[in-house]
Design a protein around this motif. Structure first.
Motif, short mmCIF file in Angstrom:
data_model
loop_
_atom_site.label_atom_id
_atom_site.label_comp_id
_atom_site.label_asym_id
_atom_site.label_seq_id
_atom_site.Cartn_x
_atom_site.Cartn_y
_atom_site.Cartn_z
N GLY A 82 0.67 -1.10 0.07
CA GLY A 82 0.03 0.14 -0.01
C GLY A 82 0.80 1.26 0.21
O GLY A 82 2.24 1.24 0.01
N HIS A 83 0.16 2.35 0.00
CA HIS A 83 0.86 3.54 -0.27
C HIS A 83 1.47 4.11 1.20
O HIS A 83 1.41 3.66 2.07
N ARG A 84 2.39 4.92 1.02
CA ARG A 84 3.33 5.39 2.27
C ARG A 84 3.34 6.93 2.08
O ARG A 84 3.18 7.47 1.14
N HIS A 85 3.52 7.56 3.51
CA HIS A 85 3.54 8.96 3.40
C HIS A 85 5.15 9.04 3.86
O HIS A 85 5.62 8.13 4.53
N TYR A 86 5.53 10.15 3.36
CA TYR A 86 7.19 10.16 3.67
C TYR A 86 7.40 11.80 4.41
O TYR A 86 6.71 12.97 4.11
N VAL A 103 -4.06 8.93 10.03
CA VAL A 103 -4.07 9.70 8.68
C VAL A 103 -4.92 8.60 7.86
O VAL A 103 -6.06 8.96 7.57
N GLU A 104 -4.54 7.36 7.87
CA GLU A 104 -5.27 6.44 6.97
C GLU A 104 -6.73 6.21 7.69
O GLU A 104 -7.99 6.35 6.83
N ARG A 105 -6.84 6.08 8.92
CA ARG A 105 -8.07 5.90 9.52
C ARG A 105 -9.06 6.83 9.37
O ARG A 105 -10.35 6.86 9.17
N GLY A 120 -9.06 9.41 -2.70
CA GLY A 120 -7.63 9.36 -2.50
C GLY A 120 -7.15 10.71 -1.64
O GLY A 120 -7.82 11.64 -1.52
N HIS A 121 -5.77 10.48 -1.42
CA HIS A 121 -5.26 11.76 -0.49
C HIS A 121 -3.82 11.53 -0.83
O HIS A 121 -3.08 10.72 -0.98
N THR A 122 -3.26 12.99 -0.76
CA THR A 122 -1.83 13.05 -0.72
C THR A 122 -1.64 13.86 0.40
O THR A 122 -2.28 14.66 0.94
ZN LIG Z 1 -2.24 7.82 3.16
#
Ligand SMILES: [Zn+2]
Ligand SMILES: [Zn+2]
Length: 143
Positions: A82-86, A103-105, A120-122
């Motif tokens: 899955g995607h990650r945040h950095y 954030v995902e929750r 979606g989100h960034t």
């Molecule tokens: Zn996310």
């Protein structure tokens, strides 16, 4: 330049080549750096194609994109889970995957309560890493 190409087969191969080159790079990579790596590998591809391919890969969810301090887009293959945040250092480009479970929750909850679909989100976190902050890391040379 290299001339335009038509037909999907060639672009599929270019996509695979771009993704493979990106995977071989360590950390977030700019389109220009990636383009140079592809040429060094003997893959004849124009810079515009690299940009376009990265954009397609991002839209397909196969790569993650962040912007560095100058607004340049940097790319990295998306991990399988899955995607990650950095968290990205504005000075040297160091990137750290951060825990973003909250954030995902929150995003899931907002999606559920609004009735929206395909949400979606960034999220981009930028700062100055410890090395740069304490002056031990005087920025990378040659970039
Ligand atoms: Zn996310
Ligand atoms: Zn740094």
């Amino acid at each position: 330049m290299y001339g335009t190409t038509r037909g999907g087969r060639r672009s599929t191969r270019q996509r695979a080549a771009v993704l493979a080159a990106l995977t071989a790079c360590d950390g977030f990579t700019s389109a220009q750096t990636l383009h140079a790596a592809l040429l060094a590998d003997g893959v004849e591809v124009g810079l515009t194609t690299v940009y376009r391919t990265l954009h397609l890969l991002e839209a397909a969810g196969q790569v993650d994109m962040v912007r560095d301090g100058d607004g340049e887009r940097l790319y990295r293959p998306r991990p399988a889970d899955g995607h990650r945040h950095y968290l990205l250092c504005r000075r040297c480009g160091l990137s750290l995957a951060v825990d973003s479970e909250e954030v995902e929750r929150w995003a899931v909850e907002v999606t559920r309560t609004t009735g929206f679909h395909d949400v979606g989100h960034t999220l981009e976190l930028t700062g100055v890493c410890d090395g740069c902050h304490s002056g031990h890391n005087d920025g990378r040379t040659g970039s």
